[in-house]
Design a protein around this motif. Structure first.
Motif, PDB file in Angstrom:
ATOM      1  N   ARG A  70       0.947   4.358  -2.699  1.00 55.01           N
ATOM      2  CA  ARG A  70       0.594   5.778  -2.418  1.00 55.01           C
ATOM      3  C   ARG A  70       1.992   6.615  -2.820  1.00 55.01           C
ATOM      4  O   ARG A  70       1.826   7.799  -3.320  1.00 55.01           O
ATOM      5  CB  ARG A  70       0.341   5.944  -0.744  1.00 55.01           C
ATOM      6  N   ASP A 109      -6.878  -0.491  -4.303  1.00 54.09           N
ATOM      7  CA  ASP A 109      -7.302  -1.224  -3.326  1.00 54.09           C
ATOM      8  C   ASP A 109      -8.202  -2.453  -3.200  1.00 54.09           C
ATOM      9  O   ASP A 109      -8.554  -3.215  -2.245  1.00 54.09           O
ATOM     10  CB  ASP A 109      -8.542  -0.233  -2.392  1.00 54.09           C
ATOM     11  N   GLN A 154       0.794  -1.117   0.089  1.00 53.81           N
ATOM     12  CA  GLN A 154       0.120  -0.084  -0.103  1.00 53.81           C
ATOM     13  C   GLN A 154       0.914   1.246   0.129  1.00 53.81           C
ATOM     14  O   GLN A 154       0.516   2.330  -0.533  1.00 53.81           O
ATOM     15  CB  GLN A 154      -0.947  -0.037   1.339  1.00 53.81           C
ATOM     16  N   ASP A 178      -3.449   6.177  -5.216  1.00 53.33           N
ATOM     17  CA  ASP A 178      -4.103   5.870  -3.726  1.00 53.33           C
ATOM     18  C   ASP A 178      -5.442   5.027  -4.228  1.00 53.33           C
ATOM     19  O   ASP A 178      -6.011   4.514  -3.287  1.00 53.33           O
ATOM     20  CB  ASP A 178      -4.513   7.074  -3.412  1.00 53.33           C
TER      21      ASP A 178
END
Length: 946
Positions: free
Chosen positions: A578, A586, A574, A583
Motif C-alpha cells: 500500500r 492481493d 500488505q 493496492d
C-alpha cells in the motif's frame, strides 16, 4: 606412570552435555547406521551447498551458573512497582501450591496439545474446569479452552458476530470505553476483512447500522451499567452483542448472560497468573448455545472410551482452522493451555466463596480510596464501579503521577487532566496509605464497608457449583489433585514426543527459572519504560541474535503465537504494498505442502489464495509456480513457503521460487516452523525471504504447555521494517496483540536458550536434529516406506512414515498411533501433511537410547501389522485395534487371541515405570454427537463407571 589422566570433558558445556541428547560415541554409531562418514558429510549430503551461510554464529556460550548470574544482573535493572494501572492487567497472588505444582512443573509445561486424548486426560480435565469456570461466571453455557489474549479474543468475537448475525450491515460498533489495546487490535483485524468500525459512546449506538457491538464491562475507566437495554435493541436489529468483561468483577456483578449477551470475552490473568510485562495469559470466550459450533479455538468435551467409561477429548476438532485452510474463519492455532490450567486451579483453590471474598475486598479497597479522595475534595468518577476510578487532577497530572512513582506506585495517565486507579488482589492498607500520601492525604478514615455497586447490578445467581470447586482446600488435598491429573498425562518429562513440525525439544530448567522471579513476573506491560530496562536489554539482545540467525534486519516481538506471526507478517507485506501504491496486490501463492495456518492467515488478511501443486517428490512444482505467478502478475502480493518443506526435505529450488516471486513484485514469506533444521546452517533472509515468523515455542525452547503458550515474532528485511506492528495502545498502529512485546516474559526462555547454547551450540543442535531424523529414517526405512527423501536420499529434521499401504489389511494410522501409547510414546504427527501417514521429528535433545526404544516399538508394531496382513489374526481382534490397553484391561477377564504380555507390555515399554493410559480409545463420534463442554454432574461419573 601417573594416575592423573587429563580430560577434555567440560561439565558446564550446556549445549553438548545437557541439551543435545546423543553422546559423541553414540553419534559415531548412528552415523554408521545412516551410512555417512561424519556429521559434516551428512550435512553436506542433506543441506544444499548453494544456500548454506558462509559465516558461523558469533557469540560464545554461557554455563548454567553463568546464565543465572547474567539473568539476575538483568532482572535487577527492572524496577518492580505497585502498578495500579489496570487496563486489563492486575496484580494477583499465585498460590505457591499452584506455582510449584503447575507453573514450575515439567509434567504440565512440557505437555503437547491434547490431540491424543487418551494420554491427556489430566490436562483435559483441568481445561474442562476452566471452561466451566468461564461459562459459570459469564452466565453463558459454552466456553472454549482459551484464546491468546483479551484483545485478540475480542477481534475473534467481532469476526464470529459477522458470520453469525442476521443483519446485513457492514459495520461493527466499538464502545469508546473499551481498553485502548483492544480497540487497536480490533481495528487491525477489521481492515482487511472490509469491516467498518464505528466508535462512540454506548448512548450513541444505532443498532440498524451494525451487525454487532462490543462493550467493556466494567469499562476501562471503571464504569458499570446494565447493558440489557442496548443488547435488546441490537437483537431487534438482528445484530449480536459482545461483552468484554472481568472474571473477578463477575463474582459480584450481574453476569453478561443475564443481560442477554451473545458472546463474552476477556482475560483470566488476574486468576493467579503473573502480569509478566504482558503475558502469557489465557483469554476466554463464551457464547450462547446457538453459536457454539461457530466459536473459534479449542473446546474440551466429554465422551466415552472403548469400555464405555467417561473420557475427555477436544470436541468439534474441525474447528482447528488449519484443517480448513483457505476456507478457515480464523487462524487460531496456539491457545494458552498452561495459563488456563493455572487460572482453573486458582478457582478450584479458592472456590466460589474465596473468589467472592477476594472480589469484595478489592471492591471495598477501591471504595476506601474513592471515599478518601472525595473527602479531600477531589473529583472522582464514576459513582458506580468495581475496582477502577479516575480522579480529575487538572494541570497537576504529571505531579501526581510522579508523586505516586516516588512512593513506588504506578497510576494510569488518562487524557490530559485525569489519573486512573485500579486496585487489585495485592492492594492492602499500606498500598492505600502510600497512594493517598501521593495525593497529599495523610489522615485516612476507616476502611469502607459499604459497596457502591447498585442493587440491580449485584449478581444474584450462583456460580462454580460443581463439586470440583468445593473440594477440601487443604494444601494436601490440592497437591494430590494436581498430582493425580498430571499422572494421567504423557508429557516430555516421561518420554519422547516425536511430533513432526512441532519440535518437542528439551525445555531446560535453567531457562525456565527466571520467568518466575518477581523482577520479571510482576511488571505491568504499560509501566513506564524506564522501569523495564532489564526487559529492554534482554529483548534487544534476543532481537540481535535472531537477526544474526535469520539474516533479517529487524524483528517484532509482538505476535504471541505462530499463527499470529503469520498474520502479522502478511499484514506487514500488505502495508508495504500500500505504501508503494500497489493496492491491487492481493494474490497469495501457497504450495499444497504448506502449513494449514498459512492459507487461513492469508484469508484473514483479505488475500486471495492460489494453491500451487507439488511435484511427485514432494517439492514445489516449479513450472506450476512460475505459471501461477505470471498469471497473478501485478496482483501478486506474496508467496508463503515452508523451508525445509513440510514434507521434511531441503528443496534445491528455493532460490528460484524467491526470484520468480520478486520478478513479479511479490514478497516471500518463509514460514519459520522448521527453523530447527536451519539455525547456524541457513539464513532465510539470505536465500530470498522477505519475512519469516519464528516459533519460539518450537526451535527456541519455549515449552508447549499442553497447547500454549507460544510466541511467533517476525523478522523482516529492512524495506519492511517501517511496516511492523506498532504500540497496541494507539489507533491505526497495526497491532496484532494486546501487549507491545506479546507474551514478553517467555521471551526470556528463548534468550536463555541462545545464551547457554552459544552460536556453535545452536549450530550443533541443528546438525544433530538432522542426524537423529536420518537415523530414524535409516532404521525404519525397511519396515515403513519413507514418503519423501531429498535429491541426495536424505531427510531434513523430520521424516514421514507412509502407513497407507496397511489400510488394505484393515490397519489404520490411528491403530498405530494408539498402539504407541502402550509402548509409552506419544504418537508422531498423524495424517499431516499427507493423510494416513506419520511425521516423525526426534529433535536434537533425544538420546540414542530413547530413539532406539522408539524404533523398537515401531518395529514391533510392524510385526503385528504383518500378523494381520498374513491372516494370523484379524485386525479387529489384534492388539492394534484394542490399543491403548489400560490397567483395567490388564486385570479384567482376558478373552483376546493375544497374550496379556503382548497387549500390555509390548517391546519398548518400561515394565517398572510403565505409563498406563487412564482410559481406552476415545470415541470421537460419540463426543461430537453428545457435546458436553462443562464439568458433568457427579452422577454421570457413576453412570460411566457402571
Amino acid at each position: 606412570m601417573t594416575r592423573w589422566n587429563p580430560t577434555d570433558y567440560n561439565p558446564d558445556d550446556f549445549a553438548n552435555r545437557r541439551h543435545i541428547g546423543p553422546s559423541p560415541v553414540e553419534m559415531t554409531d548412528m552415523l554408521k547406521a545412516v551410512g555417512a562418514d561424519s556429521l559434516d558429510a551428512l550435512i553436506e549430503q542433506t543441506v544444499p551447498q548453494a544456500i548454506r551461510q558462509d559465516q558461523p554464529l558469533s557469540w560464545a556460550a554461557l554455563s548454567e551458573a553463568g546464565l543465572l548470574a547474567r539473568m539476575e544482573e538483568v532482572a535487577k535493572k527492572n524496577r518492580v512497582m505497585t502498578s495500579l494501572i489496570g487496563q486489563g492487567y492486575y496484580g494477583t497472588v499465585t498460590p505457591p501450591a499452584i506455582q510449584r505444582n503447575i507453573f514450575e512443573n515439567p509434567a504440565w509445561y512440557t505437555a503437547y496439545t491434547p490431540y491424543q486424548p487418551e494420554i491427556a486426560q489430566g490436562r483435559l480435565e483441568a481445561l474442562l474446569n476452566y471452561q466451566t469456570m468461564v461459562a459459570d461466571l459469564t452466565g453463558l453455557p459454552v466456553a472454549n479452552a482459551s484464546l491468546l489474549d483479551e484483545a485478540t479474543a475480542a477481534a475473534e468475537a467481532m469476526a464470529m458476530a459477522r458470520r453469525q448475525a442476521k443483519s446485513s450491515a457492514d459495520a461493527f460498533f466499538v464502545a469508546h470505553d473499551l481498553h485502548p489495546q483492544t480497540i487497536s487490535v480490533i481495528e487491525t483485524r477489521a481492515a482487511p476483512l472490509g469491516i467498518r468500525i464505528i466508535k462512540g459512546s454506548i448512548d450513541d449506538l444505532v443498532p440498524d447500522q451494525v451487525f454487532g457491538a462490543i462493550f467493556q464491562y466494567p469499562g476501562t475507566y471503571g464504569h458499570i451499567r446494565d447493558l440489557t437495554p442496548e443488547i435488546e435493541v441490537l437483537h431487534e436489529a438482528k445484530a449480536l452483542a459482545v461483552v468484554a468483561t472481568d472474571l473477578l468483577a463477575l463474582c459480584l456483578l450481574k453476569e453478561p448472560g443475564a443481560m442477554g449477551a451473545d458472546i463474552a470475552v476477556g482475560s483470566s490473568q488476574r486468576f493467579g497468573v503473573p502480569m509478566g510485562y504482558g503475558g502469557p495469559h489465557a483469554a476466554f470466550m463464551s457464547c450462547t448455545d446457538a453459536l457454539k459450533r461457530a466459536m473459534p479455538g479449542r473446546i474440551v468435551g466429554v465422551s466415552v472410551d472403548s469400555s464405555g467409561n467417561q473420557a475427555y477429548r477436544l470436541s468439534l476438532q474441525t474447528r482447528e482452522q488449519h484443517i480448513r485452510r483457505e476456507k478457515a474463519t480464523s487462524n487460531v492455532c496456539t491457545a494458552q493451555a498452561l495459563l488456563a490450567v493455572m487460572a482453573s486451579f486458582y478457582a478450584v483453590f479458592h472456590g466460589p466463596v474465596g473468589l467472592r471474598a477476594i472480589a469484595q475486598r478489592v471492591h471495598l479497597n477501591a471504595v476506601t480510596v474513592a471515599d478518601a479522595l472525595r473527602a479531600a475534595g477531589a473529583d472522582v468518577a464514576p459513582d458506580a464501579f468495581f475496582d477502577t476510578i479516575t480522579v480529575k487532577v487538572g494541570v497537576g497530572q504529571a505531579g501526581i503521577l510522579a508523586a505516586a512513582q516516588q512512593r513506588g506506585i504506578n497510576l494510569r495517565k488518562v487524557g490530559r487532566d485525569r489519573v486512573g486507579i485500579s486496585v487489585d488482589e495485592t492492594t492492602d492498607a499500606s498500598v492505600v496509605a502510600r497512594l493517598m500520601n501521593a495525593f497529599g492525604i495523610t489522615d485516612l478514615a476507616s476502611a469502607a464497608d459499604n459497596p457502591t455497586i447498585p442493587d440491580d447490578l449485584l449478581r444474584d445467581s450462583d456460580y462454580l457449583t460443581h463439586p470440583v470447586f468445593h473440594m477440601n482446600r487443604a494444601e494436601s488435598e490440592m497437591m494430590r489433585y494436581m498430582r493425580r491429573l498430571s499422572d494421567r498425562d504423557l508429557a516430555l518429562d516421561r518420554a519422547m514426543i516425536p511430533l513432526g513440525s512441532c519440535t518437542m525439544k528439551l525445555n531446560a530448567a535453567a531457562e525456565m527459572m527466571p520467568i518466575t522471579w518477581p523482577e520479571f513476573g510482576a511488571l505491568h506491560p504499560f509501566a513506564p519504560r524506564d522501569q523495564a530496562a532489564g526487559y529492554a536489554e534482554a529483548i534487544a539482545d534476543l532481537d540481535a541474535k535472531l537477526c544474526e540467525i535469520t539474516g533479517y534486519d529487524a524483528f517484532s516481538m509482538q505476535p504471541n503465537s505462530g499463527a499470529q506471526g503469520e498474520y502479522a507478517g502478511l499484514l506487514t507485506i500488505q502495508a508495504y504494498h500500500r505504501a508503494n501504491g500497489d493496492d491491487q496486490r492481493d494474490v497469495c501463492l501457497i504450495p499444497m505442502s504448506a502449513h494449514g495456518t498459512n492459507p487461513a492467515s492469508a484469508q484473514m488478511c483479505g488475500m486471495k489464495v492460489v494453491v500451487v501443486k507439488s511435484a511427485p517428490n514432494g517439492d514445489i512444482d516449479l513450472e506450476d509456480f512460475a505459471e501461477k505467478a505470471a498469471t497473478a502478475g501485478d496482483k501478486l502480493a506474496a508467496v508463503m513457503i515452508t523451508y525445509p518443506s513440510t514434507h521434511g526435505v531441503f528443496e534445491d529450488t528455493v532460490r528460484d521460487v524467491c526470484k520468480i516471486t520478486h520478478d513479479h513484485g511479490g514478497q516471500v514469506y518463509i514460514d519459520g516452523a522448521n527453523m530447527n533444521a536451519l539455525v547456524g546452517l541457513v539464513k532465510p533472509g539470505e536465500i530470498g525471504g522477505d519475512v519469516s515468523h519464528l516459533n519460539l515455542h518450537k526451535t527456541f525452547a519455549i515449552p508447549h504447555g499442553g497447547g500454549g503458550p507460544g510466541m511467533g515474532p517476525i523478522g523482516v528485511k529492512a524495506h519492511l521494517a517501517p511496516h511492523l506492528p506498532g504500540d497496541p495502545r494507539e489507533d491505526d498502529s497495526g497491532a496484532v496483540s494486546a501487549a507491545p512485546f506479546g507474551s514478553a516474559s517467555i521471551l526470556l526462555i528463548s534468550w536463555a536458550y541462545c545464551l547457554m547454547m552459544g552460536g556453535e551450540g545452536l549450530t550443533q543442535a541443528t546438525r544433530v536434529a538432522i542426524l537423529n531424523a536420518n537415523y530414524i529414517a535409516s532404521r525404519l526405512g525397511g519396515a515403513y516406506p519413507i514418503l519423501f527423501m531429498g535429491n541426495r536420499g536424505r531427510v531434513a529434521h523430520e521424516c514421514i512414515l507412509d502407513t497407507r499401504p496397511f489400510a488394505e489389511h484393515g490397519v489404520t494410522v490411528d491403530d498405530i498411533a494408539k498402539r504407541l501409547i502402550d509402548n509409552g510414546f506419544h504418537a508422531p504427527t498423524m495424517s499431516w501433511p499427507v493423510a494416513g501417514t506419520l511425521m516423525v521429528e526426534p529433535t536434537e535433545s533425544e538420546t540414542k537410547a530413547e530413539i532406539d526404544r522408539f524404533i523398537t516399538a515401531l518395529l514391533a508394531i510392524r510385526d503385528e501389522i504383518t500378523e494381520v496382513a498374513e491372516g494370523r489374526i484379524a485386525a479387529e481382534d489384534s492388539p492394534l485395534r484394542h490399543a491403548p490397553h489400560t490397567v483395567e484391561d490388564l486385570v479384567a477377564e482376558w478373552d483376546r487371541p493375544y497374550s496379556r504380555e503382548q497387549g500390555c507390555f509390548p517391546a519398548g515399554s518400561f515394565r517398572v515405570d510403565k505409563y498406563w493410559p487412564p482410559v481406552g480409545r476415545v470415541d470421537n463420534a460419540y463426543g461430537d454427537r453428545n457435546l458436553i463442554c462443562t464439568c458433568p454432574p457427579l452422577d454421570s461419573y457413576a453412570e460411566a463407571a457402571e
